[in-house]
Design an enzyme around this catalytic site. Structure first.
Site, short mmCIF file in Angstrom:
data_model
loop_
_atom_site.label_atom_id
_atom_site.label_comp_id
_atom_site.label_asym_id
_atom_site.label_seq_id
_atom_site.Cartn_x
_atom_site.Cartn_y
_atom_site.Cartn_z
N ARG A 175 26.60 36.44 147.33
CA ARG A 175 26.84 37.90 147.49
C ARG A 175 27.57 38.48 146.27
NH1 ARG A 175 23.71 36.48 150.16
NH2 ARG A 175 23.55 36.41 152.40
N SER A 225 26.28 42.06 158.41
CA SER A 225 27.46 41.19 158.52
C SER A 225 28.63 41.88 157.85
CB SER A 225 27.22 39.85 157.81
OG SER A 225 26.25 39.14 158.49
N GLU A 295 32.31 41.79 153.36
CA GLU A 295 31.10 41.85 152.54
C GLU A 295 30.74 43.31 152.25
OE1 GLU A 295 27.66 39.46 153.79
OE2 GLU A 295 26.37 41.11 153.19
C1 LIG Z 1 21.03 45.14 160.36
C2 LIG Z 1 21.37 44.66 158.98
C3 LIG Z 1 21.01 43.38 158.59
C4 LIG Z 1 21.34 42.92 157.30
N1 LIG Z 1 20.97 41.66 156.96
C5 LIG Z 1 21.31 41.19 155.72
C6 LIG Z 1 20.95 39.86 155.33
O1 LIG Z 1 20.32 39.11 156.06
N2 LIG Z 1 21.33 39.46 154.09
C7 LIG Z 1 22.02 40.25 153.24
O2 LIG Z 1 22.34 39.83 152.11
N3 LIG Z 1 22.36 41.50 153.57
C8 LIG Z 1 22.02 42.00 154.79
N4 LIG Z 1 22.37 43.28 155.14
C9 LIG Z 1 23.14 44.10 154.20
C10 LIG Z 1 22.30 44.96 153.24
O3 LIG Z 1 21.04 45.31 153.81
C11 LIG Z 1 22.06 44.28 151.90
O4 LIG Z 1 23.28 43.96 151.26
C12 LIG Z 1 21.24 45.15 150.95
O5 LIG Z 1 20.92 44.42 149.80
C13 LIG Z 1 21.97 46.43 150.53
O6 LIG Z 1 21.01 47.28 149.90
P1 LIG Z 1 21.17 48.88 149.96
O7 LIG Z 1 20.05 49.46 149.19
O8 LIG Z 1 21.26 49.34 151.37
O9 LIG Z 1 22.53 49.05 149.22
P2 LIG Z 1 23.68 50.11 149.55
O10 LIG Z 1 24.28 49.77 150.87
O11 LIG Z 1 23.16 51.47 149.35
O12 LIG Z 1 24.71 49.75 148.40
C14 LIG Z 1 25.43 48.54 148.43
C15 LIG Z 1 26.22 48.43 147.12
O13 LIG Z 1 25.29 48.34 146.05
C16 LIG Z 1 25.44 49.40 145.12
N5 LIG Z 1 24.09 49.74 144.69
C17 LIG Z 1 23.04 50.11 145.45
N6 LIG Z 1 21.96 50.31 144.69
C18 LIG Z 1 22.33 50.07 143.42
C19 LIG Z 1 21.67 50.12 142.17
N7 LIG Z 1 20.39 50.45 142.06
N8 LIG Z 1 22.37 49.82 141.04
C20 LIG Z 1 23.70 49.47 141.11
N9 LIG Z 1 24.38 49.42 142.27
C21 LIG Z 1 23.70 49.71 143.42
C22 LIG Z 1 26.14 50.51 145.89
O14 LIG Z 1 26.88 51.35 145.04
C23 LIG Z 1 27.05 49.70 146.84
O15 LIG Z 1 28.22 49.29 146.19
C24 LIG Z 1 22.03 43.76 156.42
C25 LIG Z 1 22.38 45.06 156.81
C26 LIG Z 1 22.06 45.51 158.07
C27 LIG Z 1 22.42 46.91 158.47
#
Ligand SMILES: Cc1cc2nc3c(=O)[nH]c(=O)nc-3n(C[C@H](O)[C@H](O)[C@H](O)COP(=O)(O)OP(=O)(O)OC[C@H]3O[C@@H](n4cnc5c(N)ncnc54)[C@H](O)[C@@H]3O)c2cc1C
Length: 301
Positions: A175, A225, A295
């Site tokens: 992560r 998580s 996380e």
């Molecule tokens: C139901 C559920 C299940 C999930 N299961 C998993 C799993 O199995 N494994 C896992 O790892 N995660 C999981 N997640 C967490 C999440 O989906 C992941 O971490 C995902 O990669 C986040 O992507 P996002 O586009 O939503 O990022 P955001 O939530 O929009 O951003 C997360 C962070 O990344 C930064 N960010 C976003 N995009 C960029 C970019 N283009 N450039 C630079 N920084 C950026 C943001 O500023 C923030 O700090 C889950 C979440 C939920 C709600």
């Protein structure tokens, strides 16, 4: 702060934006106050123009993908929240996929499967964007982004430089990526996959999805998580054993279905979630001696 110049320049550049925009609808937690400006670029080129303007006008900037790993402060964000989920270009060339940061991870896994490409099955069901997944080194079921990432193109909010990071320079760890310690925003990513058997790829993806549906409280808003994997222990199991399932503060609750998830049972505020996280951390520490680490990323001004 006066954002008039920035707004005029965004208007002149024909970029979509809105003012005083609640961020809760842009997050899977459905929590958070308003951003002074929310900006919606539709391509990497447009995003670079947006960042040039915000940088030039010294507007504090935060980026969001699908908002599935964030908790936004109840006071919102006094600056620009650039929502990157409109960056959707995706090209498959042999065993390589190059896609914009806003492409949904689950859609990307489906595209890979359609082309009989293996390596992204783990990503099916992770609700984030590709950019957010690189930033977090998202992973599940033994896979993570580090295993398939060749390079990523970025915009540096500090210098205005557009550049490329390749291979080990991503500094991927559990992560973690180099992007977490920088002012760089991921614009697009190239992934290396391998030719496989489409039916096997799809079977694996469906298996992962049904395991998610069975174990995770997908019926409630959450950010996945809440805590990182423990060092030598399973965090959700420890939270369960300490007796915290069902513990709540306001509308925030430790899921009865999966103790690793803090869920929004209805009307939760960021303050509720933060208080509950503090309770979980301190009860776990007190009863087991373990330190647990968040996380999810907290966004505030
Ligand atoms: C139901 C559920 C299940 C999930 N299961 C998993 C799993 O199995 N494994 C896992 O790892 N995660 C999981 N997640 C967490 C999440 O989906 C992941 O971490 C995902 O990669 C986040 O992507 P996002 O586009 O939503 O990022 P955001 O939530 O929009 O951003 C997360 C962070 O990344 C930064 N960010 C976003 N995009 C960029 C970019 N283009 N450039 C630079 N920084 C950026 C943001 O500023 C923030 O700090 C889950 C979440 C939920 C709600």
């Amino acid at each position: 702060m006066d954002y008039t110049c920035a707004l005029t320049r965004l208007t002149d550049a024909k970029i979509e934006y809105s003012e005083n925009t609640p961020l809760a609808p842009f997050t899977s937690f459905r929590i958070g106050g308003a951003a002074r400006i929310a900006v919606f670029p539709k391509s990497c080129d447009e995003a670079a123009v947006v960042f040039d303007i915000l940088r030039g006008e010294s507007v504090p900037t935060v980026v969001l993908g699908n908002g599935t790993n964030v908790l936004v402060s109840d006071d919102g964000y006094n600056g620009a929240a650039v929502i990157l989920s409109g960056l959707r270009s995706c090209t498959v060339s042999g065993e390589t996929i190059t896609a914009d940061a806003g492409v949904p991870l689950t859609g990307l896994a489906l595209t890979a499967a359609k082309h009989s490409l293996t390596g992204l099955e783990f990503a099916y069901g992770i609700p984030g964007t590709l950019g957010g997944a690189i930033y977090m080194n998202a992973g599940a079921y033994g896979g993570d982004m580090s295993q398939v990432t060749v390079s990523s193109r970025y915009y540096d909010l500090e210098s205005g430089e557009v550049g490329v990071i390749t291979g080990e320079a991503h500094e991927f760890a559990y992560r973690h990526s180099v992007y977490m310690d920088s002012s760089k925003v991921i614009l697009s990513v190239t992934l290396q996959l391998a030719l496989g058997e489409r039916s096997e790829i799809e079977a694996k993806m469906n298996d992962f999805m049904s395991r998610r549906r069975e174990k995770q409280p997908l019926e409630y808003p959450s950010a996945g998580s809440t805590f990182k994997r423990g060092n030598g222990f399973i965090t959700s199991q420890v939270i369960d054993e300490v007796g915290l399932k069902g513990r709540s503060v306001g509308g925030a609750e430790v899921s009865e279905k999966h103790a690793g998830f803090v869920i929004n049972k209805g009307g939760a505020t960021a303050k509720d979630v933060l208080s509950l996280i503090d309770i979980i951390k301190s009860e776990v520490k007190q009863k087991t001696g373990y330190d647990i680490e968040c996380e999810i990323r907290y966004i505030e001004s």
